[in-house]
Design a protein around this motif. Structure first.
Motif, PDB file in Angstrom:
ATOM      1  N   ARG A  89       0.111  -1.000  -0.084  1.00 21.24           N
ATOM      2  CA  ARG A  89      -0.059   0.162  -0.160  1.00 21.24           C
ATOM      3  C   ARG A  89       1.290   1.249  -0.403  1.00 21.24           C
ATOM      4  NH1 ARG A  89      -2.644  -2.361   5.090  1.00 21.24           N
ATOM      5  NH2 ARG A  89      -0.708  -2.697   5.218  1.00 21.24           N
ATOM      6  N   VAL A  90       0.667   1.707  -0.905  1.00 19.18           N
ATOM      7  CA  VAL A  90       1.957   3.151  -1.794  1.00 19.18           C
ATOM      8  C   VAL A  90       0.437   4.621  -1.283  1.00 19.18           C
ATOM      9  CG1 VAL A  90       3.098   3.866  -2.767  1.00 19.18           C
ATOM     10  CG2 VAL A  90       3.128   1.758  -2.379  1.00 19.18           C
ATOM     11  N   LEU A  91       1.231   5.865  -0.209  1.00 20.74           N
ATOM     12  CA  LEU A  91       0.787   6.730  -0.415  1.00 20.74           C
ATOM     13  C   LEU A  91       2.028   7.515  -1.225  1.00 20.74           C
ATOM     14  CD1 LEU A  91      -0.783   8.992   1.334  1.00 20.74           C
ATOM     15  CD2 LEU A  91       1.011   9.610   2.996  1.00 20.74           C
ATOM     16  N   VAL A  92       1.669   8.650  -1.871  1.00 23.02           N
ATOM     17  CA  VAL A  92       1.979   9.446  -2.550  1.00 23.02           C
ATOM     18  C   VAL A  92       1.082  10.691  -2.826  1.00 23.02           C
ATOM     19  CG1 VAL A  92       2.000  10.467  -4.872  1.00 23.02           C
ATOM     20  CG2 VAL A  92       2.317   7.296  -4.388  1.00 23.02           C
TER      21      VAL A  92
ATOM     22  N   MET B 101       5.667  14.635 -11.543  1.00 20.72           N
ATOM     23  CA  MET B 101       6.823  13.635 -10.957  1.00 20.72           C
ATOM     24  C   MET B 101       6.260  12.506 -10.291  1.00 20.72           C
ATOM     25  SD  MET B 101       9.925  12.859 -10.841  1.00 20.72           S
ATOM     26  CE  MET B 101       9.561  11.090 -10.375  1.00 20.72           C
ATOM     27  N   GLY B 102       5.293  13.676  -9.469  1.00 15.12           N
ATOM     28  CA  GLY B 102       3.823  12.296  -8.389  1.00 15.12           C
ATOM     29  C   GLY B 102       3.514  11.050  -8.946  1.00 15.12           C
ATOM     30  N   ALA B 103       2.889  12.217 -10.261  1.00 13.75           N
ATOM     31  CA  ALA B 103       2.029  10.749 -10.845  1.00 13.75           C
ATOM     32  C   ALA B 103       2.745  10.136 -11.692  1.00 13.75           C
ATOM     33  CB  ALA B 103       1.246  11.696 -11.945  1.00 13.75           C
ATOM     34  N   GLY B 104       4.339   9.853 -12.014  1.00 17.86           N
ATOM     35  CA  GLY B 104       4.658   8.572 -11.900  1.00 17.86           C
ATOM     36  C   GLY B 104       4.749   7.494 -11.398  1.00 17.86           C
TER      37      GLY B 104
ATOM     38  N   PHE C 196       6.956  11.315  -1.711  1.00 20.03           N
ATOM     39  CA  PHE C 196       6.301  12.576  -1.158  1.00 20.03           C
ATOM     40  C   PHE C 196       7.187  12.827  -1.641  1.00 20.03           C
ATOM     41  CE2 PHE C 196       6.325  10.149   3.042  1.00 20.03           C
ATOM     42  CZ  PHE C 196       4.789  10.563   3.326  1.00 20.03           C
ATOM     43  N   ALA C 197       6.186  13.367  -3.221  1.00 25.01           N
ATOM     44  CA  ALA C 197       6.434  14.420  -4.569  1.00 25.01           C
ATOM     45  C   ALA C 197       6.447  15.284  -4.287  1.00 25.01           C
ATOM     46  CB  ALA C 197       6.068  13.275  -5.502  1.00 25.01           C
TER      47      ALA C 197
END
Ligand code: C5P
Length: 411
Positions: free
Chosen positions: A197-200, A223-226, A281-282
């Motif tokens: 489970r990943v938080l961006v 970048m965060g979307a990537g 955390f982008a």
């Protein structure tokens, strides 16, 4: 179609995909999908059903780079074992558009035409993007076929609701091409983040001052979307906390929470953090917010000499969440810096990683060509808690993200 952040990826080159095209008004759209996959250097073979060939010709798909294009089980020149080829060569099988008839044949295990025989001899990931009249989609027979296929592991993309070609409205429209494009990439991707489970966090934040003015920065959220899309393609369950405008960069399988200001981003991220395995955390979070004066517009005539605005610090989301993490939770941070060269950037990255207690920190230059805010590419200096350090030349943000996910997995 919008190919999105993965439209430039080089991580799928020479992977093999088989595309089935069925008879539907939407089948002209499959040519766009083929182009998008070919742009990533994916090898695409295709099969057009007899009904599809009333709408589009094999030549169109051949011209756009599909090799080979099958047009029938017994068409002259067809290899005797052509019905087995995708099963032995392709890593993913996508049917877009999938007609009610094709869903029925696939559910029953029919092998009466080239497409269904090829699907029957294929045991890899199957992606189905149905398109048909809403009454055909709603029919219990279609519902049962779809349920059977899903039970066997087929991935359904759409259909969507809206106007359909026959003039009716309802559920039956082909899903957006960007969704089908990415579902196929997911079927081709290694599932090495499955179960994680990943938080961006991504995008800028907007800190309001009066009813129409705010403090922000030019971060696009790419970048965060990537990162979010990379992790999802590789099997992770992703929750993205998105600054203004950036949620639209993500496929709908990613859970999104749209926020405006830094404090909202902090609260949304903090609430889900205990359930996460990784935090990336982008977001370009505003470090300060102006003391808000309220929802009305401030009249410039009230400040003929200029304005003095007091700014208050915002919580540092990365620092706050890294401080309360479980030992197994991995943290990736970013740093947007101005630096004369990549070595100086690496030194800044090293310092920031230690200050913020991140496991991995990637720094990019805001003053370098092909890097930073709004650019489709990024050159980064990466450093981790074990002392490993690397400098990566400019590459697409999707590729940077992909490699950062790999880095976190190896840590
Ligand atoms: O200190 P600086 O803003 O350069 O740090 C950048 C890193 O910290 C990024 O990963 C960013 O997402 C994160 N950050 C944060 N909350 C803030 C400021 C930065 O999560 N208020």
């Amino acid at each position: 179609m919008t190919r999105g952040v993965f439209g430039q990826s080089t991580r799928f080159g020479r992977r093999r995909l088989h595309l089935g095209v069925c008879g539907s008004v939407a089948c002209y759209k499959s040519a766009e999908l083929l182009r998008a996959w070919r742009k990533l250097d994916i090898h695409v073979s295709a099969t057009l059903t007899g009904a599809a060939q009333h709408f589009v010709k094999p030549l169109l798909f051949e011209s756009l780079g599909a090799i080979p294009v099958y047009d029938g089980m017994f068409a002259p020149g067809t290899d005797v074992f052509a019905h087995l080829e995708p099963g032995s060569r392709a890593a993913a099988f996508v049917v877009a558009p999938a007609s009610a008839d094709a869903l029925s044949r696939l559910a029953q295990g029919a092998a009466s035409d080239m497409l269904s025989a090829q699907a029957l001899s294929f045991d890899g990931p199957l992606v189905l993007a149905p398109a048909m009249n809403p009454r055909m989609w709603a029919n219990k027979a279609t519902r049962a076929n779809v349920a059977t296929l899903q039970e066997r592991g087929a991935v359904l993309v759409g259909p969507d609701s809206g106007d359909v070609a026959c003039g009716e409205a309802g559920q039956g429209r082909l899903a957006p091409l960007s969704e089908i494009f990415l579902a196929a990439l997911r079927a081709l991707a290694p599932q090495d983040m499955a179960g994680l489970r990943v938080l961006v966090t991504l995008g800028a934040t907007r800190e309001p001052w009066d009813g129409m003015r705010y403090w922000s920065n030019p971060s696009s959220g790419l970048m965060g979307a990537g990162l979010a899309v990379s992790a999802w393609l590789r099997g992770a369950r992703v929750t993205a906390v998105c600054g203004p405008g950036s949620a639209s960069l993500l496929p709908r399988a990613i859970t999104t929470c749209a926020v405006f200001r830094a404090r909202e981003m902090f609260e949304a991220a903090r609430d889900v953090w205990p359930q996460m395995d990784m935090g990336m955390f982008a977001a370009a979070v505003a470090d300060f917010s102006p003391s808000e004066i309220g929802p009305q517009k401030f009249k410039k005539s009230l400040a003929p000499e200029g304005l003095n605005i007091v700014f208050n610090p915002n919580p540092d989301i990365l620092v706050a969440l890294a401080a309360v993490r479980r030992p197994a939770q991995k943290v990736l941070g970013f740093a947007a810096e101005s630096a004369p060269d990549m070595q100086s950037l690496l030194a800044l990255a090293r310092e920031k990683r230690a200050d913020k207690k991140a496991d991995v920190l990637a720094a990019n230059c805001i003053n370098m060509q092909g890097s930073g805010f709004g650019s489709p590419t990024n050159a980064v200096a990466v450093t981790d808690v074990r002392g490993r350090e690397e400098i990566w030349p400019a590459q697409s943000k999707a590729d940077v993200a992909w490699d950062l996910c790999s880095w976190l997995l190896r840590l």
